[in-house]
Design a protein around this motif. Structure first.
Motif, short mmCIF file in Angstrom:
data_model
loop_
_atom_site.label_atom_id
_atom_site.label_comp_id
_atom_site.label_asym_id
_atom_site.label_seq_id
_atom_site.Cartn_x
_atom_site.Cartn_y
_atom_site.Cartn_z
N ALA A 18 0.83 -1.21 0.00
CA ALA A 18 0.00 0.00 0.00
C ALA A 18 0.86 1.25 0.00
O ALA A 18 0.57 2.22 -0.72
N VAL A 21 2.13 1.83 -3.51
CA VAL A 21 1.08 2.29 -4.42
C VAL A 21 0.65 3.72 -4.08
O VAL A 21 0.47 4.56 -4.98
N PHE A 22 0.51 4.04 -2.81
CA PHE A 22 0.17 5.41 -2.42
C PHE A 22 1.27 6.38 -2.85
O PHE A 22 0.98 7.49 -3.30
N GLU A 24 3.27 6.11 -5.36
CA GLU A 24 3.30 6.23 -6.82
C GLU A 24 2.05 6.91 -7.38
O GLU A 24 2.14 7.70 -8.33
N GLU A 25 0.88 6.61 -6.81
CA GLU A 25 -0.38 7.02 -7.43
C GLU A 25 -1.21 7.99 -6.61
O GLU A 25 -2.16 8.59 -7.13
N ALA A 30 -5.16 5.12 -5.99
CA ALA A 30 -4.73 3.78 -5.57
C ALA A 30 -5.92 2.85 -5.46
O ALA A 30 -6.97 3.23 -4.94
N SER A 31 -5.78 1.64 -5.97
CA SER A 31 -6.88 0.67 -5.89
C SER A 31 -6.50 -0.48 -4.98
O SER A 31 -5.33 -0.90 -4.92
N THR A 34 -4.98 -3.45 -6.83
CA THR A 34 -3.55 -3.29 -7.14
C THR A 34 -2.71 -3.58 -5.91
O THR A 34 -1.67 -4.26 -5.98
N ILE A 35 -3.14 -3.07 -4.78
CA ILE A 35 -2.40 -3.27 -3.53
C ILE A 35 -2.34 -4.75 -3.17
O ILE A 35 -1.27 -5.27 -2.84
N LYS A 53 -9.87 1.29 2.17
CA LYS A 53 -8.62 1.94 1.77
C LYS A 53 -8.16 2.96 2.80
O LYS A 53 -6.96 3.11 3.05
N GLY A 105 5.70 6.51 1.42
CA GLY A 105 4.26 6.47 1.23
C GLY A 105 3.52 7.28 2.27
O GLY A 105 2.52 7.95 1.97
#
Length: 223
Positions: A18, A21-22, A24-25, A30-31, A34-35, A53, A105
């Motif tokens: 997570a 992803v956080f 990066e996006e 963030a989905s 994906t995590i 989330k 993140g």
């Protein structure tokens, strides 16, 4: 015990994933799928540990906050309420931003407009810098005419800038860049009695160099 260890590993993997992803996006994009995929677990396993989330983001920020707390606490234990403590903590924080995805993140979430209204890592860092410099001023560690409040504003603004710029270019977080910042700023902030003792590259760098030097001398004496 085996189940508990497995659950702990899964939770750790989800927080790491997570955070990445956080970072990066951002929070909004963030989905959870994906995590969970990047963590190597099912969506069901993710929801077993985190309701949504937002709960996952809270966990990332909490773990990052604990890391930042350990950084600032260690600097204060070594150096007390001093400018050197702030210098050392700054180097450690920038190093963590460069190499620890949870810290990276967590700070990305701290600056995310979708997460406003929460106590953030940036606020945690700012409050520590302010408190340390307030006590340093009381101890006579700041230059005459320099207030702890002005010093804190400069340091927090600069370190936040390093953090944001480092998200796209990690060289901003390098020890060399942070050292150059302190080389420019410390002569203005520090009292004359302390300036010569302050280590702009961080006191751990000097300690490591001394250790290497002693090791080299010992090796030569044994030959």
């Amino acid at each position: 015990m085996v189940k508990q260890e497995r659950a702990a590993r899964t939770r750790h993997a989800l927080i790491q994933s997570a955070a990445a992803v956080f970072a990066e996006e951002g929070f909004a994009m963030a989905s959870l799928s994906t995590i969970s995929r990047r963590a190597g677990v099912s969506n069901g396993a993710l929801h077993f540990h985190f309701a949504n989330k937002s709960a996952l983001a809270d966990a990332v920020e909490a773990e990052a906050a604990e890391i930042v707390h350990r950084i600032t606490e260690a600097a204060q234990i070594r150096q007390g309420d001093s400018l050197q403590a702030v210098v050392d903590a700054t180097h450690e924080l920038m190093g963590s931003l460069a190499h620890d995805i949870v810290v990276r993140g967590g700070f990305r979430l701290a600056g995310d407009s979708a997460r406003r209204g929460r106590r953030t890592l940036r606020a945690q860092w700012r409050h520590w810098v302010e408190d340390t410099l307030r006590r340093a001023e009381r101890n006579g560690a700041l230059a005459e005419g320099v207030s702890w409040a002005d010093s804190a504003r400069v340091i927090v603004a600069a370190t936040t800038g390093f953090e944001v710029l480092g998200g796209d270019d990690a060289s901003w977080l390098s020890r060399q860049n942070v050292t150059r910042f302190w080389e420019v700023v410390l002569p203005r902030l520090a009292g004359r009695q302390d300036l010569g003792r302050l280590v702009t590259a961080g006191s751990r760098t000097r300690a490591a160099a001394s250790c290497r030097e002693r090791s080299s001398l010992q090796t030569r004496s044994e030959q």
